[in-house]
Design a protein around this motif. Structure first.
Motif, PDB file in Angstrom:
ATOM      1  N   PRO A  54       0.801  -1.226   0.000  1.00 52.55           N
ATOM      2  CA  PRO A  54       0.000   0.000   0.000  1.00 52.55           C
ATOM      3  C   PRO A  54       0.837   1.280   0.000  1.00 52.55           C
ATOM      4  N   ILE A  55       2.031   1.229   0.534  1.00 53.26           N
ATOM      5  CA  ILE A  55       2.888   2.414   0.567  1.00 53.26           C
ATOM      6  C   ILE A  55       3.334   2.803  -0.845  1.00 53.26           C
ATOM      7  N   PHE A  56       3.587   1.810  -1.703  1.00 53.42           N
ATOM      8  CA  PHE A  56       4.140   2.078  -3.028  1.00 53.42           C
ATOM      9  C   PHE A  56       3.150   1.902  -4.177  1.00 53.42           C
ATOM     10  N   ARG A  57       2.010   1.310  -3.908  1.00 51.41           N
ATOM     11  CA  ARG A  57       1.061   0.952  -4.966  1.00 51.41           C
ATOM     12  C   ARG A  57       0.731   2.103  -5.914  1.00 51.41           C
ATOM     13  N   ASP A  58       0.482   3.271  -5.385  1.00 51.44           N
ATOM     14  CA  ASP A  58       0.095   4.408  -6.215  1.00 51.44           C
ATOM     15  C   ASP A  58       1.222   5.416  -6.413  1.00 51.44           C
ATOM     16  N   SER A  59       2.435   5.000  -6.106  1.00 58.96           N
ATOM     17  CA  SER A  59       3.587   5.898  -6.246  1.00 58.96           C
ATOM     18  C   SER A  59       3.895   6.170  -7.705  1.00 58.96           C
ATOM     19  N   LYS A  60       4.421   7.349  -7.950  1.00 62.64           N
ATOM     20  CA  LYS A  60       4.962   7.704  -9.254  1.00 62.64           C
ATOM     21  C   LYS A  60       6.474   7.634  -9.131  1.00 62.64           C
ATOM     22  N   ILE A  61       7.109   7.020 -10.103  1.00 63.96           N
ATOM     23  CA  ILE A  61       8.563   6.872 -10.096  1.00 63.96           C
ATOM     24  C   ILE A  61       9.145   7.728 -11.208  1.00 63.96           C
ATOM     25  N   VAL A  62      10.042   8.624 -10.821  1.00 62.92           N
ATOM     26  CA  VAL A  62      10.729   9.481 -11.782  1.00 62.92           C
ATOM     27  C   VAL A  62      12.199   9.077 -11.776  1.00 62.92           C
ATOM     28  N   TYR A  63      12.716   8.769 -12.954  1.00 62.50           N
ATOM     29  CA  TYR A  63      14.126   8.412 -13.086  1.00 62.50           C
ATOM     30  C   TYR A  63      14.877   9.605 -13.657  1.00 62.50           C
ATOM     31  N   ALA A  64      15.930  10.013 -12.968  1.00 67.21           N
ATOM     32  CA  ALA A  64      16.724  11.165 -13.389  1.00 67.21           C
ATOM     33  C   ALA A  64      17.985  10.690 -14.099  1.00 67.21           C
ATOM     34  N   LEU A  65      18.083  11.002 -15.374  1.00 62.95           N
ATOM     35  CA  LEU A  65      19.273  10.665 -16.157  1.00 62.95           C
ATOM     36  C   LEU A  65      20.409  11.606 -15.777  1.00 62.95           C
ATOM     37  N   GLN A  66      21.499  11.029 -15.328  1.00 62.10           N
ATOM     38  CA  GLN A  66      22.676  11.771 -14.886  1.00 62.10           C
ATOM     39  C   GLN A  66      23.832  11.537 -15.863  1.00 62.10           C
ATOM     40  N   PRO A  67      24.781  12.467 -15.935  1.00 66.76           N
ATOM     41  CA  PRO A  67      25.921  12.273 -16.832  1.00 66.76           C
ATOM     42  C   PRO A  67      26.964  11.286 -16.278  1.00 66.76           C
ATOM     43  N   GLU A  68      27.000  11.097 -14.954  1.00 67.74           N
ATOM     44  CA  GLU A  68      27.981  10.185 -14.363  1.00 67.74           C
ATOM     45  C   GLU A  68      27.703   8.767 -14.826  1.00 67.74           C
ATOM     46  N   LYS A  69      28.765   8.088 -15.241  1.00 72.41           N
ATOM     47  CA  LYS A  69      28.600   6.723 -15.736  1.00 72.41           C
ATOM     48  C   LYS A  69      29.733   5.852 -15.248  1.00 72.41           C
ATOM     49  N   PHE A  70      29.561   4.563 -15.456  1.00 68.69           N
ATOM     50  CA  PHE A  70      30.644   3.630 -15.152  1.00 68.69           C
ATOM     51  C   PHE A  70      31.140   3.039 -16.457  1.00 68.69           C
ATOM     52  N   GLU A  71      32.381   2.644 -16.453  1.00 66.72           N
ATOM     53  CA  GLU A  71      32.986   2.025 -17.631  1.00 66.72           C
ATOM     54  C   GLU A  71      32.827   0.507 -17.539  1.00 66.72           C
ATOM     55  N   GLY A  72      32.835  -0.142 -18.678  1.00 62.04           N
ATOM     56  CA  GLY A  72      32.778  -1.595 -18.700  1.00 62.04           C
ATOM     57  C   GLY A  72      31.381  -2.124 -18.448  1.00 62.04           C
ATOM     58  N   THR A  73      31.331  -3.312 -17.865  1.00 62.97           N
ATOM     59  CA  THR A  73      30.057  -3.987 -17.624  1.00 62.97           C
ATOM     60  C   THR A  73      29.981  -4.486 -16.190  1.00 62.97           C
ATOM     61  N   LEU A  74      28.775  -4.791 -15.780  1.00 60.40           N
ATOM     62  CA  LEU A  74      28.559  -5.378 -14.459  1.00 60.40           C
ATOM     63  C   LEU A  74      28.914  -6.861 -14.502  1.00 60.40           C
ATOM     64  N   ASP A  75      28.857  -7.494 -13.365  1.00 57.49           N
ATOM     65  CA  ASP A  75      29.137  -8.924 -13.253  1.00 57.49           C
ATOM     66  C   ASP A  75      28.381  -9.682 -14.341  1.00 57.49           C
ATOM     67  N   PRO A  76      29.035 -10.596 -15.041  1.00 52.84           N
ATOM     68  CA  PRO A  76      28.356 -11.349 -16.110  1.00 52.84           C
ATOM     69  C   PRO A  76      27.120 -12.109 -15.628  1.00 52.84           C
ATOM     70  N   ARG A  77      27.025 -12.336 -14.322  1.00 53.72           N
ATOM     71  CA  ARG A  77      25.881 -13.067 -13.758  1.00 53.72           C
ATOM     72  C   ARG A  77      24.790 -12.137 -13.241  1.00 53.72           C
ATOM     73  N   PHE A  78      24.836 -10.877 -13.644  1.00 54.18           N
ATOM     74  CA  PHE A  78      23.885  -9.883 -13.149  1.00 54.18           C
ATOM     75  C   PHE A  78      22.432 -10.323 -13.372  1.00 54.18           C
ATOM     76  N   ALA A  79      22.092 -10.667 -14.595  1.00 56.02           N
ATOM     77  CA  ALA A  79      20.713 -11.097 -14.902  1.00 56.02           C
ATOM     78  C   ALA A  79      20.372 -12.380 -14.151  1.00 56.02           C
ATOM     79  N   GLU A  80      21.327 -13.288 -14.069  1.00 50.70           N
ATOM     80  CA  GLU A  80      21.111 -14.537 -13.332  1.00 50.70           C
ATOM     81  C   GLU A  80      20.785 -14.243 -11.867  1.00 50.70           C
ATOM     82  N   LYS A  81      21.473 -13.296 -11.287  1.00 46.70           N
ATOM     83  CA  LYS A  81      21.220 -12.932  -9.888  1.00 46.70           C
ATOM     84  C   LYS A  81      19.828 -12.333  -9.716  1.00 46.70           C
ATOM     85  N   LEU A  82      19.371 -11.551 -10.680  1.00 47.68           N
ATOM     86  CA  LEU A  82      18.015 -11.013 -10.611  1.00 47.68           C
ATOM     87  C   LEU A  82      16.981 -12.139 -10.726  1.00 47.68           C
TER      88      LEU A  82
END
Length: 133
Positions: free
Chosen positions: A23-51
């Motif tokens: 109930p706390i989040f059900r009607d929430s609006k989520i705004v994603y802020a695109l930032q210029p800061e980034k990381f190089e390379g890729t995350l752990d190859p098992r990232f999707a597997e972990k999700l």
């Protein structure tokens, strides 16, 4: 809920898929802020597997694809699960800006620092269906 940059990129996914009945989040609006800061390379190859091990379905994480997850992929996932997107500065990756615009979600482009607070306030009010009065 304002999610700022790639470090918060999984928040929209979690809120939409894991906490949508809370109930706390059900009607929430989520705004994603695109930032210029980034990381190089890729995350752990098992990232999707972990999700998947955290009970996210293939459909939930389809945007990750089969390649290792990089900065752009992680941001696209956040955009997919957000209700709206803000471009924080003028030097955000233009490919991500175009992806956000193409999503059809409300998008607030960077227009400089002047009147920034007013533009953000108006944008948030529009998401909530509020007037300026």
């Amino acid at each position: 809920i304002h999610c700022s940059g790639w470090v918060s990129a999984l928040t929209p996914l979690y809120l939409r898929r894991r906490y949508s009945d809370d109930p706390i989040f059900r009607d929430s609006k989520i705004v994603y802020a695109l930032q210029p800061e980034k990381f190089e390379g890729t995350l752990d190859p098992r990232f999707a597997e972990k999700l998947r091990m955290s009970d996210f379905s293939e459909e939930d994480i389809a945007a990750l694809g089969s390649d290792p997850v990089d900065f752009a992929t992680l941001n696209r996932l956040a955009i997919d699960y957000a209700d709206a997107v803000i471009q924080v500065t003028g030097d955000v990756d233009p490919v991500l800006v175009e992806y956000a615009k193409a999503s059809g979600k409300p998008f607030l482009a960077y227009e400089g620092e002047e009147d920034r607070v007013d533009r953000y306030t108006e944008f948030y009010r529009s998401l909530l269906g509020e007037d300026d009065d």
